[in-house]
Scaffold this motif. Structure first.
Motif, PDB file in Angstrom:
ATOM      1  N   ASP A 168      15.433  21.636  -6.988  1.00 46.42           N
ATOM      2  CA  ASP A 168      16.169  21.845  -5.739  1.00 46.42           C
ATOM      3  C   ASP A 168      16.639  20.540  -5.091  1.00 46.42           C
ATOM      4  OD1 ASP A 168      13.897  20.752  -4.557  1.00 46.42           O
ATOM      5  OD2 ASP A 168      13.380  22.549  -3.419  1.00 46.42           O
ATOM      6  N   GLY A 169      16.364  19.408  -5.734  1.00 42.60           N
ATOM      7  CA  GLY A 169      16.789  18.114  -5.197  1.00 42.60           C
ATOM      8  C   GLY A 169      15.865  17.540  -4.141  1.00 42.60           C
ATOM      9  N   ASN A 170      14.865  18.306  -3.723  1.00 44.39           N
ATOM     10  CA  ASN A 170      13.926  17.854  -2.692  1.00 44.39           C
ATOM     11  C   ASN A 170      12.761  17.132  -3.369  1.00 44.39           C
ATOM     12  OD1 ASN A 170      12.008  17.503  -0.709  1.00 44.39           O
ATOM     13  ND2 ASN A 170      12.009  19.642  -0.034  1.00 44.39           N
ATOM     14  N   LYS A 171      12.744  15.815  -3.269  1.00 46.81           N
ATOM     15  CA  LYS A 171      11.718  15.006  -3.922  1.00 46.81           C
ATOM     16  C   LYS A 171      10.326  15.197  -3.327  1.00 46.81           C
ATOM     17  CE  LYS A 171      14.668  11.860  -6.144  1.00 46.81           C
ATOM     18  NZ  LYS A 171      14.993  12.592  -7.303  1.00 46.81           N
ATOM     19  N   ASN A 172      10.233  15.874  -2.197  1.00 49.40           N
ATOM     20  CA  ASN A 172       8.930  16.160  -1.592  1.00 49.40           C
ATOM     21  C   ASN A 172       8.363  17.504  -2.044  1.00 49.40           C
ATOM     22  OD1 ASN A 172       8.715  13.770  -0.030  1.00 49.40           O
ATOM     23  ND2 ASN A 172      10.280  14.608   1.337  1.00 49.40           N
ATOM     24  N   ASN A 173       9.180  18.301  -2.694  1.00 46.29           N
ATOM     25  CA  ASN A 173       8.745  19.612  -3.180  1.00 46.29           C
ATOM     26  C   ASN A 173       8.237  19.445  -4.611  1.00 46.29           C
ATOM     27  OD1 ASN A 173       8.332  22.217  -3.986  1.00 46.29           O
ATOM     28  ND2 ASN A 173      10.411  22.925  -3.578  1.00 46.29           N
ATOM     29  N   ASN A 174       6.935  19.193  -4.735  1.00 49.70           N
ATOM     30  CA  ASN A 174       6.344  18.940  -6.042  1.00 49.70           C
ATOM     31  C   ASN A 174       5.613  20.153  -6.610  1.00 49.70           C
ATOM     32  OD1 ASN A 174       7.239  16.247  -6.196  1.00 49.70           O
ATOM     33  ND2 ASN A 174       5.638  15.647  -4.772  1.00 49.70           N
ATOM     34  N   ASP A 175       5.989  21.332  -6.143  1.00 49.90           N
ATOM     35  CA  ASP A 175       5.442  22.553  -6.705  1.00 49.90           C
ATOM     36  C   ASP A 175       5.937  22.662  -8.147  1.00 49.90           C
ATOM     37  OD1 ASP A 175       4.112  25.292  -5.890  1.00 49.90           O
ATOM     38  OD2 ASP A 175       5.842  25.753  -7.181  1.00 49.90           O
TER      39      ASP A 175
ATOM     40  N   SER B 112       0.830  -1.213   0.000  1.00 52.50           N
ATOM     41  CA  SER B 112       0.000   0.000   0.000  1.00 52.50           C
ATOM     42  C   SER B 112       0.864   1.262   0.000  1.00 52.50           C
ATOM     43  CB  SER B 112      -0.961   0.006   1.184  1.00 52.50           C
ATOM     44  OG  SER B 112      -0.269   0.084   2.396  1.00 52.50           O
ATOM     45  N   GLN B 113       2.026   1.220   0.652  1.00 50.69           N
ATOM     46  CA  GLN B 113       2.928   2.378   0.643  1.00 50.69           C
ATOM     47  C   GLN B 113       3.500   2.595  -0.751  1.00 50.69           C
ATOM     48  OE1 GLN B 113       5.606   1.219   3.773  1.00 50.69           O
ATOM     49  NE2 GLN B 113       4.682   2.680   5.197  1.00 50.69           N
ATOM     50  N   LYS B 114       3.851   1.511  -1.452  1.00 47.55           N
ATOM     51  CA  LYS B 114       4.355   1.625  -2.818  1.00 47.55           C
ATOM     52  C   LYS B 114       3.287   2.200  -3.734  1.00 47.55           C
ATOM     53  CE  LYS B 114       7.745  -2.092  -2.822  1.00 47.55           C
ATOM     54  NZ  LYS B 114       8.098  -3.397  -3.393  1.00 47.55           N
ATOM     55  N   ARG B 115       2.053   1.758  -3.551  1.00 49.79           N
ATOM     56  CA  ARG B 115       0.957   2.244  -4.372  1.00 49.79           C
ATOM     57  C   ARG B 115       0.750   3.739  -4.154  1.00 49.79           C
ATOM     58  NH1 ARG B 115      -3.395  -1.088  -2.795  1.00 49.79           N
ATOM     59  NH2 ARG B 115      -2.195  -2.838  -3.532  1.00 49.79           N
ATOM     60  N   LYS B 116       0.796   4.181  -2.887  1.00 48.06           N
ATOM     61  CA  LYS B 116       0.642   5.607  -2.580  1.00 48.06           C
ATOM     62  C   LYS B 116       1.767   6.415  -3.222  1.00 48.06           C
ATOM     63  CE  LYS B 116      -1.825   5.351   1.816  1.00 48.06           C
ATOM     64  NZ  LYS B 116      -1.734   5.620   3.249  1.00 48.06           N
ATOM     65  N   ARG B 117       2.998   5.911  -3.120  1.00 48.76           N
ATOM     66  CA  ARG B 117       4.140   6.608  -3.699  1.00 48.76           C
ATOM     67  C   ARG B 117       4.005   6.688  -5.220  1.00 48.76           C
ATOM     68  NH1 ARG B 117       8.592   3.516  -2.412  1.00 48.76           N
ATOM     69  NH2 ARG B 117       8.728   2.713  -4.514  1.00 48.76           N
ATOM     70  N   ASN B 118       3.597   5.591  -5.848  1.00 45.87           N
ATOM     71  CA  ASN B 118       3.424   5.590  -7.298  1.00 45.87           C
ATOM     72  C   ASN B 118       2.334   6.553  -7.738  1.00 45.87           C
ATOM     73  OD1 ASN B 118       5.467   3.765  -7.677  1.00 45.87           O
ATOM     74  ND2 ASN B 118       4.121   1.986  -7.741  1.00 45.87           N
ATOM     75  N   ASN B 119       1.232   6.629  -6.984  1.00 46.50           N
ATOM     76  CA  ASN B 119       0.165   7.574  -7.304  1.00 46.50           C
ATOM     77  C   ASN B 119       0.658   9.010  -7.192  1.00 46.50           C
ATOM     78  OD1 ASN B 119      -1.736   5.630  -7.886  1.00 46.50           O
ATOM     79  ND2 ASN B 119      -2.604   5.621  -5.822  1.00 46.50           N
ATOM     80  N   LYS B 120       1.433   9.296  -6.143  1.00 47.98           N
ATOM     81  CA  LYS B 120       1.977  10.639  -5.934  1.00 47.98           C
ATOM     82  C   LYS B 120       2.927  10.994  -7.080  1.00 47.98           C
ATOM     83  CE  LYS B 120       4.667  13.293  -2.593  1.00 47.98           C
ATOM     84  NZ  LYS B 120       5.439  13.220  -1.366  1.00 47.98           N
ATOM     85  N   GLU B 121       3.816  10.058  -7.433  1.00 45.70           N
ATOM     86  CA  GLU B 121       4.753  10.291  -8.532  1.00 45.70           C
ATOM     87  C   GLU B 121       4.019  10.498  -9.839  1.00 45.70           C
ATOM     88  OE1 GLU B 121       7.412   6.972  -8.496  1.00 45.70           O
ATOM     89  OE2 GLU B 121       8.351   7.601  -6.626  1.00 45.70           O
ATOM     90  N   SER B 122       2.985   9.732 -10.050  1.00 45.83           N
ATOM     91  CA  SER B 122       2.199   9.839 -11.271  1.00 45.83           C
ATOM     92  C   SER B 122       1.539  11.209 -11.370  1.00 45.83           C
ATOM     93  CB  SER B 122       1.151   8.731 -11.299  1.00 45.83           C
ATOM     94  OG  SER B 122       0.410   8.791 -12.471  1.00 45.83           O
ATOM     95  N   ARG B 123       1.022  11.720 -10.256  1.00 43.31           N
ATOM     96  CA  ARG B 123       0.355  13.030 -10.258  1.00 43.31           C
ATOM     97  C   ARG B 123       1.329  14.162 -10.606  1.00 43.31           C
ATOM     98  NH1 ARG B 123      -2.433  10.975  -5.727  1.00 43.31           N
ATOM     99  NH2 ARG B 123      -1.024  12.048  -4.316  1.00 43.31           N
ATOM    100  N   TYR B 124       2.487  14.209  -9.944  1.00 41.99           N
ATOM    101  CA  TYR B 124       3.394  15.319 -10.238  1.00 41.99           C
ATOM    102  C   TYR B 124       4.041  15.154 -11.608  1.00 41.99           C
ATOM    103  CZ  TYR B 124       7.700  12.882  -8.612  1.00 41.99           C
ATOM    104  OH  TYR B 124       8.761  12.027  -8.453  1.00 41.99           O
ATOM    105  N   ARG B 125       4.251  13.918 -12.043  1.00 42.21           N
ATOM    106  CA  ARG B 125       4.788  13.680 -13.385  1.00 42.21           C
ATOM    107  C   ARG B 125       3.801  14.179 -14.444  1.00 42.21           C
ATOM    108  NH1 ARG B 125       8.213  10.949 -16.685  1.00 42.21           N
ATOM    109  NH2 ARG B 125       7.302   9.873 -18.475  1.00 42.21           N
TER     110      ARG B 125
END
Length: 85
Positions: free
Chosen positions: A52-59, A3-16
């Protein structure tokens, strides 16, 4: 955990998807050899770079689209490459 992988993939998919749409599906490096030689890149050849190298900054102001070659060069240099717009 699956479930954590799925959440991460969804997040990556959204910002991508957001970055690809905003930057019109092309490498943002104006010195890109693929771009300069009018070589068409496919979506699978495009990466989202966190400026900026910060993978959490998806602005969107922190996201850039680079072809896999430009992204690799930037990553290996460990310093920002100058992008001209």
């Amino acid at each position: 955990n699956t479930s954590q992988k799925r959440k991460r993939n969804n997040k990556e998919s959204r910002y991508r998807n957001k970055a690809l749409k905003f930057y019109k599906n092309e490498c943002q490096n104006t010195s890109c050899l693929l771009k300069l030689n009018s070589i068409e890149t496919k979506l699978i050849h495009l990466d989202v770079d966190h400026i900026d190298g910060n993978k959490n900054n998806n602005d969107i102001t922190n996201l850039s689209i680079l072809c896999v070659f430009c992204h690799r060069i930037k990553t290996l240099k460990k310093e920002p490459i100058l992008l001209e717009f």
